[in-house]
Structures are given as C-alpha cells and as structure tokens.
Design a protein around this motif. Structure first.
Motif, PDB file in Angstrom:
ATOM      1  N   ASN A 194     -22.249   6.649  14.102  1.00  0.00           N
ATOM      2  CA  ASN A 194     -22.004   5.466  14.596  1.00  0.00           C
ATOM      3  C   ASN A 194     -20.778   5.502  15.658  1.00  0.00           C
ATOM      4  O   ASN A 194     -19.438   6.480  15.378  1.00  0.00           O
ATOM      5  N   GLY A 195     -20.687   4.630  16.420  1.00  0.00           N
ATOM      6  CA  GLY A 195     -19.516   4.595  17.920  1.00  0.00           C
ATOM      7  C   GLY A 195     -18.753   2.905  16.416  1.00  0.00           C
ATOM      8  O   GLY A 195     -19.138   2.545  16.129  1.00  0.00           O
ATOM      9  N   PRO A 196     -17.804   2.815  17.224  1.00  0.00           N
ATOM     10  CA  PRO A 196     -16.877   2.369  16.281  1.00  0.00           C
ATOM     11  C   PRO A 196     -17.191   1.022  15.684  1.00  0.00           C
ATOM     12  O   PRO A 196     -17.113   0.314  14.816  1.00  0.00           O
ATOM     13  N   ALA A 197     -17.910   0.154  17.048  1.00  0.00           N
ATOM     14  CA  ALA A 197     -18.414  -1.230  16.780  1.00  0.00           C
ATOM     15  C   ALA A 197     -19.600  -0.830  15.773  1.00  0.00           C
ATOM     16  O   ALA A 197     -19.353  -2.242  14.882  1.00  0.00           O
ATOM     17  N   LEU A 198     -19.952   0.397  15.401  1.00  0.00           N
ATOM     18  CA  LEU A 198     -21.005   0.131  13.689  1.00  0.00           C
ATOM     19  C   LEU A 198     -20.804   0.335  12.764  1.00  0.00           C
ATOM     20  O   LEU A 198     -21.658   0.720  11.853  1.00  0.00           O
ATOM     21  N   GLN A 199     -19.708   1.138  12.461  1.00  0.00           N
ATOM     22  CA  GLN A 199     -18.910   1.985  11.531  1.00  0.00           C
ATOM     23  C   GLN A 199     -18.660   0.403  10.960  1.00  0.00           C
ATOM     24  O   GLN A 199     -18.378  -0.280  10.626  1.00  0.00           O
ATOM     25  N   HIS A 200     -18.748   0.930   9.429  1.00  0.00           N
ATOM     26  CA  HIS A 200     -18.612   0.037   8.269  1.00  0.00           C
ATOM     27  C   HIS A 200     -17.079   0.497   7.706  1.00  0.00           C
ATOM     28  O   HIS A 200     -16.639  -0.715   6.843  1.00  0.00           O
ATOM     29  N   LEU A 201     -16.657   1.543   7.831  1.00  0.00           N
ATOM     30  CA  LEU A 201     -15.242   1.623   7.650  1.00  0.00           C
ATOM     31  C   LEU A 201     -14.924   2.782   8.607  1.00  0.00           C
ATOM     32  O   LEU A 201     -15.224   3.497   9.573  1.00  0.00           O
ATOM     33  N   THR A 202     -13.361   2.527   9.168  1.00  0.00           N
ATOM     34  CA  THR A 202     -12.772   2.833  10.405  1.00  0.00           C
ATOM     35  C   THR A 202     -12.568   4.090  10.108  1.00  0.00           C
ATOM     36  O   THR A 202     -11.585   4.449   9.529  1.00  0.00           O
ATOM     37  N   PRO A 214     -12.128  -5.008   8.114  1.00  0.00           N
ATOM     38  CA  PRO A 214     -11.974  -5.087   6.520  1.00  0.00           C
ATOM     39  C   PRO A 214     -12.319  -3.210   6.411  1.00  0.00           C
ATOM     40  O   PRO A 214     -12.323  -2.528   5.606  1.00  0.00           O
ATOM     41  N   SER A 215     -13.306  -3.556   7.950  1.00  0.00           N
ATOM     42  CA  SER A 215     -13.302  -1.423   8.180  1.00  0.00           C
ATOM     43  C   SER A 215     -12.486  -0.749   7.914  1.00  0.00           C
ATOM     44  O   SER A 215     -12.683   0.743   7.981  1.00  0.00           O
ATOM     45  N   ASP A 216     -11.263  -1.816   8.808  1.00  0.00           N
ATOM     46  CA  ASP A 216     -10.158  -0.715   8.669  1.00  0.00           C
ATOM     47  C   ASP A 216      -9.540  -0.289   7.412  1.00  0.00           C
ATOM     48  O   ASP A 216      -8.553   1.074   6.846  1.00  0.00           O
ATOM     49  N   ALA A 217      -9.930  -1.151   6.549  1.00  0.00           N
ATOM     50  CA  ALA A 217      -9.220  -1.281   4.782  1.00  0.00           C
ATOM     51  C   ALA A 217     -10.111   0.089   4.518  1.00  0.00           C
ATOM     52  O   ALA A 217      -9.183   1.086   3.981  1.00  0.00           O
ATOM     53  N   ALA A 218     -11.195  -0.028   4.592  1.00  0.00           N
ATOM     54  CA  ALA A 218     -12.136   0.768   4.415  1.00  0.00           C
ATOM     55  C   ALA A 218     -11.753   2.444   4.821  1.00  0.00           C
ATOM     56  O   ALA A 218     -12.003   3.416   4.174  1.00  0.00           O
TER      57      ALA A 218
END
Length: 149
Positions: A132-140, A43-47
């Motif tokens: 935030n780093g990639p693992a903590l991002q809510h959107l990529t 979902p973060s990739d879609a965002a």
C-alpha cells in the motif's frame, strides 16, 4: 549521595538502551506544536515506530511471526482479508516506496525471496502480492502483503 549515583546510573542505562533500541529507526516527529504542514504525528506513525523496533527483536519474540530471515520477517496479519494473510517486513526502517534507497535493496530482495519460499511451501496458486502507498498504510513502515482467498 549513594542514591543519586544509583539513580544517575539507572538514567544513563535507560538512555543507552533507548539509543540502541531506536538507532535503526527513521525519525518521526512526535509533536508538531505550531504547524505540522501535513506532517502531523498520526497513529500509523506510532505503529511504524513500534514496528521498526519489533522487526529487530530476537527470533521467537515477535508475536504471530510465521517466517523469518536475517533481513525480513513475515507476520500473520491481525485483520486477515482471506484464509491466508501474511505481511512481510524488511528489517530496515523504510516508511514507503518513495523513500527507498540503494542500501535497502538487499532487504527488499530478501523479503521477496522469503515470501516466495513461504507461498511456494503453502502451494498457493490464487493469491495477491501487494503493498500500500502511504495514504493507505495502517502503519508507517514499508511492507508487502500476501493474501490468499
């Protein structure tokens, strides 16, 4: 025959508009059928994909935008951690700090300048400036947060 020509023209226009819309976005795999090797669509990739389109909308069309320049946009956070929480997005699609390229520098510097201008105008002295780093991002999509309690 006329109907086929009209449908073909509509389809071609849709392909053209879609191509222009996504031309500045980093490719993100939507489907990983066999094996995703840790790169499954999330979902973060879609965002992030939607953000890559949204940051390039004409001025005034981005919801919750509070600051904008030619290379960056500041948007009020939808889940604020303090009385003031703005996320600054470069208008260049970058997923995270590890994917930064030399040509991204003007966009990042512009975001820093826009955040400085916005924080200075508000007069904040007690704030955090984080990413935030990639693992903590809510959107990529690489961005910075300015949070004042």
């Amino acid at each position: 025959m006329k109907r086929i020509a009209i449908l073909t023209a509509i389809f071609a226009a849709g392909v053209l508009v879609g191509g222009i819309t996504f031309s500045r976005s980093i490719p993100r795999s939507l489907l990983a059928v066999a094996s995703c090797d840790g790169n499954c669509f999330k979902p973060s990739d879609a965002a992030g994909l939607l953000m890559s389109i949204g940051v390039n909308l004409p001025a005034g069309l981005v919801p919750r935008a509070v600051a904008e320049s030619a290379k960056c946009i500041g948007i009020q956070h939808w889940k604020p951690e303090g009385r003031y929480h703005v996320a600054f997005f470069p208008k260049r699609d970058v997923r995270n700090i590890m994917e930064l390229q030399q040509e991204d520098t003007p966009y990042l510097l512009d975001c820093l300048a826009l955040a400085r201008e916005h924080v200075g105008a508000a007069g904040f002295k007690n704030y955090r400036f984080i990413s935030n780093g990639p693992a903590l991002q809510h959107l990529t999509y690489f961005h910075f947060h300015v949070v004042a309690k």
